[in-house]
Design a protein around this motif. Structure first.
Motif, PDB file in Angstrom:
ATOM      1  N   LYS A 133     -11.181 -12.504 -13.956  1.00  0.00           N
ATOM      2  CA  LYS A 133     -11.077 -13.467 -14.971  1.00  0.00           C
ATOM      3  C   LYS A 133      -9.677 -14.320 -14.904  1.00  0.00           C
ATOM      4  O   LYS A 133      -9.421 -15.451 -14.999  1.00  0.00           O
ATOM      5  N   ARG A 134      -8.865 -13.496 -14.583  1.00  0.00           N
ATOM      6  CA  ARG A 134      -7.443 -14.016 -14.527  1.00  0.00           C
ATOM      7  C   ARG A 134      -6.861 -13.685 -13.073  1.00  0.00           C
ATOM      8  O   ARG A 134      -6.332 -12.872 -12.806  1.00  0.00           O
ATOM      9  N   PRO A 135      -6.810 -14.714 -12.119  1.00  0.00           N
ATOM     10  CA  PRO A 135      -6.385 -14.640 -10.698  1.00  0.00           C
ATOM     11  C   PRO A 135      -4.934 -14.209 -10.705  1.00  0.00           C
ATOM     12  O   PRO A 135      -4.297 -14.994 -11.403  1.00  0.00           O
ATOM     13  N   VAL A 136      -4.593 -13.223 -10.125  1.00  0.00           N
ATOM     14  CA  VAL A 136      -3.410 -12.570  -9.924  1.00  0.00           C
ATOM     15  C   VAL A 136      -2.228 -13.605  -9.253  1.00  0.00           C
ATOM     16  O   VAL A 136      -1.246 -13.827  -9.736  1.00  0.00           O
ATOM     17  N   HIS A 137      -2.922 -14.333  -8.244  1.00  0.00           N
ATOM     18  CA  HIS A 137      -1.985 -15.123  -7.551  1.00  0.00           C
ATOM     19  C   HIS A 137      -1.559 -16.539  -8.600  1.00  0.00           C
ATOM     20  O   HIS A 137      -0.816 -17.242  -8.110  1.00  0.00           O
ATOM     21  N   LYS A 138      -2.521 -16.501  -9.477  1.00  0.00           N
ATOM     22  CA  LYS A 138      -1.899 -17.778 -10.411  1.00  0.00           C
ATOM     23  C   LYS A 138      -1.183 -17.258 -11.638  1.00  0.00           C
ATOM     24  O   LYS A 138      -0.342 -17.925 -12.389  1.00  0.00           O
ATOM     25  N   GLU A 139      -0.971 -16.021 -11.657  1.00  0.00           N
ATOM     26  CA  GLU A 139      -0.070 -15.552 -12.900  1.00  0.00           C
ATOM     27  C   GLU A 139       1.567 -15.815 -12.604  1.00  0.00           C
ATOM     28  O   GLU A 139       1.739 -15.831 -11.315  1.00  0.00           O
ATOM     29  N   LYS A 140       2.151 -16.045 -13.727  1.00  0.00           N
ATOM     30  CA  LYS A 140       3.510 -16.129 -13.280  1.00  0.00           C
ATOM     31  C   LYS A 140       4.296 -14.715 -12.951  1.00  0.00           C
ATOM     32  O   LYS A 140       3.904 -13.791 -13.234  1.00  0.00           O
ATOM     33  N   LEU A 141       5.318 -14.908 -12.281  1.00  0.00           N
ATOM     34  CA  LEU A 141       5.939 -13.854 -11.663  1.00  0.00           C
ATOM     35  C   LEU A 141       6.590 -12.878 -12.789  1.00  0.00           C
ATOM     36  O   LEU A 141       6.509 -11.744 -12.610  1.00  0.00           O
TER      37      LEU A 141
END
Lengths: 476, 448
Positions: free
Chosen positions: A123-131
């Protein structure tokens, strides 16, 4: 089926279609049966926390291309991380040098191979999450371990994630791509008591979205589990030594299946007859309640993939059914030379590595006993809970290292035990499996398997299992 | 990598990236670029199985801003990508916490004469492909001619050339080039259900020092067939002889326990033991990065700190931990030139040889085990505990009686350092962590 990334090679690799075809042709310019290009772009991120601070972060980019030529049983391989046509051509000529017949094979026109499944519907791709988001996860795991007990003196927590884009084209006209996410959160806690120190480890992840750490396994649980194991070990005694009944915990003991069985059913070892299984297809190799699968199609699992690293759609592959050896893990080369179907187990560490048959998610299927019944049946024995890892020789001799376990006395788990080694031969252990539980579980989604210097993510699992006798190595 | 113009370009890239990161706001920056070339051939059953050849490069950086650190690496060496990575690093650093111990090492005046280390063999880049393939084929052929050998994992020959460029914001700018070559063979003996297997190898920086196909094949055969028809033994406590490769394995574990990183992290049983007796007078251990032609030799470490010879254990007394700059600052010590980038790594970390020939060690053993191979994990640096699956040769009255398998050995590194009663005279620098034969008074060997 939804959410499948509609990647085209143009998005990540700036090599036009006709150039790819040209390269495949160059690779076959000296003969050879097959040529293949593997393009990879990978971004990797790491966050480390120790001594109460976010100590460092790292970002890594891996971009490159590998070219393979098969000629009979021979493989020629060249790779480059400079994607100029000149350098790629040079790699293709290197790979070509393996062949020396002059019968020129024609390249089939490239056509995109559609994939109708997605084993990582995140659902929420990890690589697109903020650091910042990922740092919060690390801090939560860290604090949860640290605050679990005053005896926890030191904690380390790390978050590692990557996104891998691959494109595979070959002389059969195959053109396939995949976008594979992978993430894990791991925690080590060190406990101290009366001058003694012990370390506990826990973690979780897979080909997941960040929602996993809310819905499936929270960072707090990971921290607590690491702390609990450290405390447990502080009270643990030295293991017993000698031959005795051994009960394997569900989930974590999957490493036994991986080491003792999985590796030796990889097709290359059987094609070369170095595995003791090479002449045992269709024969009884285990107790009759034993069924073992390797399944790269389990959603979100670390070992799963939509296509393998040769572009083949993977299949759930039976290896042993009711004690009979029925299958092997195939890559393109072994399948062709052995005249077998592809199973989708050709994997490679990266663009610089030659694909070889590998496991994905390997497990022993569930049986009929409750875990209580199994433990109750043992008068005096050893219960193996958690492992550091294992290793096998082609000759079937293996060991695995138990980081924590229990003594079994009069059908009950009693004193905790630390640092023991289990050793045996695979056929010996498979035949001595006496009871299999109904409680199939998978181990931590943090494991990596090494073969011929190539490291790849895998998972493994099993129910509670009783082995009638096995050698336990310890001090007593 | 062999042309000068290319080197010039990479040097310029490293320098300009240091300036770029400084201009973008980094307080300190360190850049390494590796330019490598590798060749490898695997031969099996007389035919080439795999042939691999490639040139590749790798960039690696550390950026520090306000005492906060960020690392990055890339195999894509386009200036655009690397500048983007450095900008990302500066941004990411702001999200880490300040760490008073972070920072680059100061520029050191001591300079190592790189040529005197003899890290580059001009013969290796000139080796003909045919000759390289022939070496692997020859090695396997000798083994397969022996009737006792039933199958082969294959023989491999490989070479590598690596040029390391290093630049940092303290004005350090240096480069060096290394060559490596190796020849190895893995074989099996016995029938399908009684298989035994082993291997032998030689790895060197200079081609002329490499063992010959004959030497490697003979040794691999000897190591394999000696395991045929193993017996199981009862669980017991006996003296154990470690062959040199097994001593190496033990030293690898010792290195992890004297590494400054595990000391400040308190994950080693040797924490707070500096100056104390941790072994008997037979145990003297060095880490030496300056031994000419040795596999672990280098002029400076991954932070540009000159390598040196460090005494780690002196006749049983723990003298030094092996540190990078960060661990050294944490422990109020000095860097020993052991930085591997993020952590520490051995240079040439070895146990000083004694005077006893290995044959004499064997004849002095009334009853016990020669440890020839271990498999599995089972090392715990926090406690020093060891527990591994093992293969060995059973010894009675100073002679090898029969091979044993399906055993485990257990012990504790701290105890082993105290209970090593003989150190052999057969130290060879076969790996960056070599050791001679040793005999340990007692260990638990578990069998049936």
């Amino acid at each position: 089926m939804k959410n499948h990334p509609s990647l085209t090679y143009k998005d990540y690799f700036h090599i036009p279609h006709d150039e790819l075809q040209k390269i495949l042709n160059i690779a076959l310019s000296r003969g050879g049966d097959f040529s293949e290009i593997f393009l990879e772009y990978k971004i990797y991120n790491l966050i480390n926390m120790e001594e109460d601070i976010i100590k460092e972060t790292a970002e890594s980019i891996s971009l490159g291309l590998g070219i393979r030529v098969l000629s009979g049983e021979k493989t020629g391989y060249g790779y480059t991380n400079d994607l100029s046509f000149e350098k790629i051509k040079k790699a293709a000529l290197t790979a070509a040098s393996i062949a020396s017949n002059h019968s020129k094979r024609k390249i089939s026109p490239l056509s995109s191979t559609p994939i109708h499944h997605n084993f990582y519907p995140v659902k929420r791709p990890v690589h697109k999450e903020k650091l910042e988001e990922k740092i919060t996860l690390v801090k939560k795991a860290y604090l949860s371990a640290q605050s679990f007990d005053p005896k926890i003196k030191k904690v380390k927590a790390s978050f590692i994630d990557l996104i891998q884009y691959i494109l595979i084209v070959n002389s059969d006209g195959l053109m396939a791509s995949d976008v594979r996410p992978l993430a894990k959160l791991v925690c080590v806690a060190i406990g101290e008591k009366e001058g003694k120190r012990e370390a506990g480890f826990s973690g979780g992840g897979g080909r997941i979205g960040i929602e996993y750490f809310i819905d499936t396994l929270t960072p707090e649980e990971i921290g607590r589990e690491a702390a609990k194991e450290a405390l447990n070990l502080l009270d643990a005694v030295e293991p017993p030594a000698g031959e005795m009944p051994v009960v394997l915990s569900p989930g974590h003991s999957g490493v036994l299946v991986h080491e003792a069985v999985g590796h030796l059913l990889e097709a290359d070892f059987n094609r070369k007859k170095t595995s003791i299984f090479w002449d045992k297809m269709g024969k009884k190799v285990a107790a009759s309640q034993v069924t073992i699968f390797d399944d790269p199609t389990i959603p979100y699992f670390r070992g799963s993939y939509n296509i393998d690293d040769e572009g083949t759609a993977p299949k759930k592959t039976p290896l042993i059914e009711k004690g009979i050896m029925t299958g092997m893990l195939q890559d393109r080369l072994s399948a062709k030379l052995m005249n077998k179907e592809l199973t989708g187990h050709g994997r490679r560490q990266d663009y610089a590595s030659i694909p070889i048959p590998r496991m994905s998610n390997t497990y022993i299927d569930k049986g009929e006993y409750t875990p209580e019944e199994i433990i109750k049946s043992v008068k005096r024995g050893f219960y193996a809970s958690q492992y550091q890892g294992g290793q096998v020789e082609d000759s079937g001799k293996f060991t695995f290292s138990v980081s924590s376990g229990f003594l079994i006395e009069e059908g009950k788990l009693t004193t905790p035990v630390k640092q023991a080694t289990l050793i045996g031969t695979n056929i010996g252990v498979l035949k001595n499996i006496e009871m299999i539980g109904s409680d199939l579980e998978f181990g931590l989604q943090t494991g990596t398997c090494g073969k011929e210097g190539q490291e790849i993510p895998v998972a493994d699992g099993c129910p509670t299992i009783k082995i009638s006798k096995m050698t336990v190595g310890g001090l007593k | 990598m062999r042309d000068k113009a290319n080197s010039e370009k990479i040097r310029e890239l490293a320098e300009s990236l240091v300036a770029f990161a400084k201009a973008k706001g980094a307080d300190e920056v360190e850049i390494s670029i590796f330019d490598g070339y590798e060749f490898g051939v695997d031969v099996r059953m007389g035919e080439i199985e795999n042939l691999l050849e490639a040139g590749s490069r790798l960039f690696s950086s550390r950026v520090i801003k306000d005492k906060k650190t960020a690392f990055s690496t890339s195999s894509d060496l386009s200036r655009e990508t690397l500048q983007k990575l450095l900008e990302n690093s500066i941004k990411r650093a702001s999200l880490a916490n300040p760490d008073e111990f972070s920072g680059l090492p100061p520029l050191m005046r001591k300079k190592i004469d790189i040529l005197s280390l003899k890290l580059f063999d001009p013969e290796i880049p000139e080796l003909d492909s045919k000759r390289k393939i022939a070496l692997a084929k020859e090695t396997e052929k000798i083994a397969l001619e022996d009737k006792r050998i039933s199958n082969s994992h294959g023989a491999s020959f490989g070479t590598r050339e690596i040029k390391t460029f290093f630049a940092n914001s303290n004005g350090f700018l240096q480069e060096y080039v290394q060559t490596f070559c190796s020849l190895s063979l893995g074989i099996q003996a016995g029938g399908t259900d009684s298989k035994v297997e082993d291997y032998w190898f030689s790895a060197k920086t200079h081609f002329k020092d490499l063992e010959t196909p004959e030497q490697i094949a003979k040794k691999a055969i000897e190591r394999t067939v000696r395991q045929l028809n193993p017996r199981k033994i009862k669980t017991q406590i006996v003296p154990v002889i470690f062959e040199p490769l097994m001593t190496s394995w033990l030293l690898g574990f010792l290195f992890a326990c004297v590494s400054g990183v595990s000391i400040y992290q308190k994950t080693s049983f040797l924490t707070n033991k500096l100056g104390e007796r941790i072994g008997n007078e037979r145990i003297t251990v060095y880490d030496d990065g300056l031994i000419p032609t040795a596999l672990g030799t280098r002029p400076f470490d991954a932070e540009g700190v000159p390598c040196q010879k460090t005494q780690v254990i002196d006749k049983g007394i723990l003298k030094n931990y092996l540190c990078n700059t960060y661990a050294a600052r944490k422990l109020k010590l000095r860097s020993t030139g052991n930085s591997s980038g993020v952590g520490v790594s051995p240079n040439n970390f070895y146990l000083e040889p004694g005077e006893t020939p290995p044959k004499k060690i064997l004849t002095s053993l009334e009853k016990g085990l020669i440890l020839i191979k271990t498999i599995g994990h089972g090392l715990n640096p926090v406690t020093g505990d060891i527990s591994r699956g093992a293969f060995g040769l059973w010894v009675e009255k100073g002679e090898i009686a029969y091979p044993v398998s399906e055993i485990t050995i257990s012990g504790n590194l701290g105890e082993i350092l105290k209970k090593t009663d003989i150190v052999g005279n057969d130290l060879e620098f076969r790996s960056p962590v070599p050791g001679p034969t040793i005999k340990v008074q007692e260990m638990t060997v578990a069998g049936k």
